[in-house]
Design a protein around this motif. Structure first.
Motif, PDB file in Angstrom:
ATOM      1  N   LEU A 115      31.994  15.097 -26.793  1.00 35.58           N
ATOM      2  CA  LEU A 115      30.744  15.476 -27.125  1.00 35.58           C
ATOM      3  C   LEU A 115      29.958  16.500 -26.382  1.00 35.58           C
ATOM      4  CD1 LEU A 115      28.242  14.871 -29.079  1.00 35.58           C
ATOM      5  CD2 LEU A 115      27.455  13.435 -27.251  1.00 35.58           C
ATOM      6  N   TYR A 116      30.739  16.811 -25.405  1.00 30.51           N
ATOM      7  CA  TYR A 116      30.020  17.798 -24.308  1.00 30.51           C
ATOM      8  C   TYR A 116      30.968  19.223 -24.083  1.00 30.51           C
ATOM      9  CZ  TYR A 116      27.244  13.790 -23.475  1.00 30.51           C
ATOM     10  OH  TYR A 116      26.426  12.651 -23.507  1.00 30.51           O
ATOM     11  N   PHE A 117      32.067  18.857 -24.323  1.00 27.52           N
ATOM     12  CA  PHE A 117      33.196  20.039 -23.912  1.00 27.52           C
ATOM     13  C   PHE A 117      34.059  20.396 -24.964  1.00 27.52           C
ATOM     14  CE2 PHE A 117      32.225  17.545 -20.097  1.00 27.52           C
ATOM     15  CZ  PHE A 117      31.957  18.624 -19.178  1.00 27.52           C
ATOM     16  N   PHE A 118      34.101  19.923 -26.219  1.00 24.09           N
ATOM     17  CA  PHE A 118      34.861  20.316 -27.274  1.00 24.09           C
ATOM     18  C   PHE A 118      34.118  19.933 -28.697  1.00 24.09           C
ATOM     19  CE2 PHE A 118      37.831  18.780 -23.743  1.00 24.09           C
ATOM     20  CZ  PHE A 118      38.384  19.949 -23.565  1.00 24.09           C
ATOM     21  N   ALA A 119      32.699  20.079 -28.550  1.00 23.01           N
ATOM     22  CA  ALA A 119      32.005  20.236 -29.868  1.00 23.01           C
ATOM     23  C   ALA A 119      32.394  19.038 -30.780  1.00 23.01           C
ATOM     24  CB  ALA A 119      32.399  21.132 -30.802  1.00 23.01           C
ATOM     25  N   PHE A 134      28.977  22.554 -23.087  1.00 27.78           N
ATOM     26  CA  PHE A 134      29.484  23.069 -21.699  1.00 27.78           C
ATOM     27  C   PHE A 134      31.033  23.948 -22.056  1.00 27.78           C
ATOM     28  CE2 PHE A 134      26.512  20.183 -19.698  1.00 27.78           C
ATOM     29  CZ  PHE A 134      25.904  20.930 -18.818  1.00 27.78           C
ATOM     30  N   PRO A 135      31.291  24.830 -21.384  1.00 28.93           N
ATOM     31  CA  PRO A 135      32.985  25.377 -21.480  1.00 28.93           C
ATOM     32  C   PRO A 135      33.825  24.399 -21.229  1.00 28.93           C
ATOM     33  CG  PRO A 135      31.259  26.841 -20.444  1.00 28.93           C
ATOM     34  CD  PRO A 135      30.284  25.793 -20.470  1.00 28.93           C
ATOM     35  N   TYR A 136      34.816  24.170 -21.836  1.00 30.48           N
ATOM     36  CA  TYR A 136      35.886  23.192 -21.417  1.00 30.48           C
ATOM     37  C   TYR A 136      36.514  23.397 -20.344  1.00 30.48           C
ATOM     38  CZ  TYR A 136      38.873  26.966 -23.873  1.00 30.48           C
ATOM     39  OH  TYR A 136      39.389  28.195 -24.061  1.00 30.48           O
ATOM     40  N   VAL A 137      36.426  24.567 -19.845  1.00 31.65           N
ATOM     41  CA  VAL A 137      36.762  24.792 -18.423  1.00 31.65           C
ATOM     42  C   VAL A 137      36.184  24.065 -17.268  1.00 31.65           C
ATOM     43  CG1 VAL A 137      38.131  26.870 -18.841  1.00 31.65           C
ATOM     44  CG2 VAL A 137      35.766  26.908 -17.960  1.00 31.65           C
ATOM     45  N   PHE A 138      35.102  23.610 -17.563  1.00 32.50           N
ATOM     46  CA  PHE A 138      34.265  22.802 -16.634  1.00 32.50           C
ATOM     47  C   PHE A 138      34.710  21.299 -16.543  1.00 32.50           C
ATOM     48  CE2 PHE A 138      30.280  25.247 -16.872  1.00 32.50           C
ATOM     49  CZ  PHE A 138      30.460  26.216 -16.033  1.00 32.50           C
ATOM     50  N   LEU A 139      35.438  20.853 -17.536  1.00 33.66           N
ATOM     51  CA  LEU A 139      35.786  19.510 -17.537  1.00 33.66           C
ATOM     52  C   LEU A 139      36.602  18.693 -16.291  1.00 33.66           C
ATOM     53  CD1 LEU A 139      35.752  16.679 -19.265  1.00 33.66           C
ATOM     54  CD2 LEU A 139      37.885  17.490 -20.343  1.00 33.66           C
ATOM     55  N   PRO A 140      37.549  19.434 -15.608  1.00 36.60           N
ATOM     56  CA  PRO A 140      38.117  18.750 -14.593  1.00 36.60           C
ATOM     57  C   PRO A 140      37.277  18.959 -13.435  1.00 36.60           C
ATOM     58  CG  PRO A 140      38.925  21.064 -15.068  1.00 36.60           C
ATOM     59  CD  PRO A 140      38.252  20.751 -16.327  1.00 36.60           C
ATOM     60  N   PHE A 141      36.265  20.050 -13.293  1.00 36.58           N
ATOM     61  CA  PHE A 141      35.280  20.214 -12.328  1.00 36.58           C
ATOM     62  C   PHE A 141      34.279  18.939 -12.513  1.00 36.58           C
ATOM     63  CE2 PHE A 141      37.180  24.441 -12.521  1.00 36.58           C
ATOM     64  CZ  PHE A 141      37.526  24.430 -11.362  1.00 36.58           C
ATOM     65  N   PHE A 142      33.840  18.628 -13.621  1.00 33.48           N
ATOM     66  CA  PHE A 142      33.179  17.418 -14.004  1.00 33.48           C
ATOM     67  C   PHE A 142      33.364  16.273 -13.415  1.00 33.48           C
ATOM     68  CE2 PHE A 142      31.964  13.794 -16.844  1.00 33.48           C
ATOM     69  CZ  PHE A 142      30.751  13.857 -16.754  1.00 33.48           C
ATOM     70  N   PHE A 143      34.664  16.053 -13.766  1.00 31.49           N
ATOM     71  CA  PHE A 143      35.203  14.651 -13.517  1.00 31.49           C
ATOM     72  C   PHE A 143      35.691  14.719 -11.889  1.00 31.49           C
ATOM     73  CE2 PHE A 143      37.191  14.250 -17.547  1.00 31.49           C
ATOM     74  CZ  PHE A 143      36.689  13.180 -18.031  1.00 31.49           C
ATOM     75  N   LEU A 144      35.884  15.819 -11.174  1.00 29.69           N
ATOM     76  CA  LEU A 144      35.952  15.967  -9.660  1.00 29.69           C
ATOM     77  C   LEU A 144      34.546  15.784  -9.134  1.00 29.69           C
ATOM     78  CD1 LEU A 144      37.519  16.354  -7.083  1.00 29.69           C
ATOM     79  CD2 LEU A 144      36.898  18.855  -7.547  1.00 29.69           C
ATOM     80  N   GLY A 145      33.425  16.085  -9.723  1.00 31.61           N
ATOM     81  CA  GLY A 145      31.994  16.068  -9.225  1.00 31.61           C
ATOM     82  C   GLY A 145      31.796  14.525  -9.383  1.00 31.61           C
ATOM     83  N   VAL A 146      32.088  13.809 -10.323  1.00 39.10           N
ATOM     84  CA  VAL A 146      31.651  12.606 -10.643  1.00 39.10           C
ATOM     85  C   VAL A 146      32.386  11.625  -9.598  1.00 39.10           C
ATOM     86  CG1 VAL A 146      32.104  10.565 -12.064  1.00 39.10           C
ATOM     87  CG2 VAL A 146      31.370  12.779 -13.055  1.00 39.10           C
ATOM     88  N   TYR A 147      33.612  11.936  -9.160  1.00 37.17           N
ATOM     89  CA  TYR A 147      34.525  11.161  -8.209  1.00 37.17           C
ATOM     90  C   TYR A 147      34.012  11.527  -6.739  1.00 37.17           C
ATOM     91  CZ  TYR A 147      38.430  10.153  -5.180  1.00 37.17           C
ATOM     92  OH  TYR A 147      39.157   9.490  -4.292  1.00 37.17           O
TER      93      TYR A 147
END
Length: 223
Positions: A115-119, A134-147
């Motif tokens: 819903l947030y990274f891939f429409a 959000f641009p899909y390149v943010f996805l790994p950084f999002f998960f890293l931030g949550v962790y």
């Protein structure tokens, strides 16, 4: 500082919000900035953001049964053996069961990264124009931030920025052309936390990639 600016402004979502409702855009942006700074005044701005989310979201009934719902319920009931029909009634037709199913459906819709990274591909919603928030390149950084946040002691506001909107969205649903924008501060802070883990020597390369991805997203949006 750079990571904060990137997470706040290098996304289509914040500009969509501003284009539809300038006041809401200001509230969402300031709430995100205060959350990044872990400032207690975040909650003062977050309350009106939640109010806007409730007021602007199309809230379907949690109990009303459409003809298509009736068809699906009847199909499910026919799958139960005769001696378990009573159980089937409790699981499929009771008002409590219908409410539970719809609340859980809303819950999973709003925690789906697509819903947030891939429409929202491949689960686009009828009547809603989906877009990459959000641009899909943010996805790994999002998960890293949550962790990273889960290992911190001072994470109360971060948790509130996720669980309060999620509880509300689970009840009212996510039929909103701007999406679940009350979760914008949570995503910004999580992405920012992940970006801060990136080594400085890779920042320039990442920014180049990010610009290219943003151009791609914008070109899809204006087609």
């Amino acid at each position: 500082m750079i990571s904060s600016l990137i997470s706040l402004f290098a996304n289509l979502w914040i500009y969509k919000i501003f284009s539809v409702n300038f006041l809401l855009g200001v509230l969402v942006l300031l709430a995100a900035i205060l959350l990044v700074k872990n400032n207690k005044f975040f909650l003062l701005l977050f309350v009106p953001v939640l109010f806007f989310q409730i007021q602007t979201t199309n809230r379907p009934s949690l109990t009303a049964i459409s003809n298509d719902d009736r068809r699906i319920i009847d199909m499910r009931l026919r799958a139960y053996p005769y001696k378990f029909l009573r159980l089937g009634y409790w699981l499929e037709e009771r008002k409590e069961s219908i409410i539970f199913n719809r609340v859980t459906t809303n819950l999973f819709e709003n925690i789906d990264p697509n819903l947030y990274f891939f429409a929202n591909t491949p689960r686009q919603r009828v009547g809603i124009k989906e877009f990459e928030k959000f641009p899909y390149v943010f996805l790994p950084f999002f998960f890293l931030g949550v962790y990273s946040f889960f290992s911190k002691k001072d994470k109360l506001f971060w948790l509130l920025s996720f669980f309060i909107p999620l509880a509300i969205l689970s009840i009212i649903g996510s039929k909103n052309n701007l999406g679940p924008f009350s979760l914008f501060p949570f995503f910004v802070v999580s992405i920012n936390e992940g970006l801060k883990k990136m080594q400085s020597k890779y920042i320039k390369i990442f920014i180049v990639v990010l610009v290219l991805v943003l151009i791609q997203i914008i070109s899809y949006e204006i087609r």
